[in-house]
Design an enzyme around this catalytic site. Sequence first.
Site: not given
Length: 190
Positions: A9-11
């Site tokens: 996931v990006s964050t």
Amino acid sequence: MRLFGYARVSTSQQSLDIQIKGLKEAGVKASRIFTDKASGSSTDRKGLDLLRMKVEEGDVTLVKKLDRLGRDTADMIQLTKEFDAQGVAVRFIDDGISTDGEMGKMVVTILSAVAQAERRRILERTNEGRQEAKLKGIRFGRKRIIDRNSVLALHQQGTGATDIARRLSIARSTVYKILEDESRVNLSKI
């Protein structure tokens, strides 16, 4: 043949749960799922690095979606080359594609380029929207916390509402609201 899984996931605010669930449903053991919580553009991906060390010839790595593996087209090509050199196939569950065979590698490369173009387009639109919002006076970020005690202390020192607002960088109406709330509290104590 062993199945491995990779999820990213990006964050840190996003959840890996959906990706992990999909990998488990596809037959990957929990102990063979490697994860990262970082932007695809980040080079610090410990989960991916560990996965690359663990896989061996004949293994298959499953990834939920194409855009969860690489940062951009060049990165995807590099990663698929690395896995291919090790004799490891990469399969993208939701996209229904695999790096098995030359046609699969070509499809991954093309779809990676399309995904990269889409990411750039989204970024452009987001930035345009931000610029437009800024021009309209919309502020971004968390709301500032107003220190009620500072307002009350300055008022007790005889400072006027306009000066209090200027000193604390808040609206004059906010100063009046705090003072009004405080006077209501004091009246209710009587």
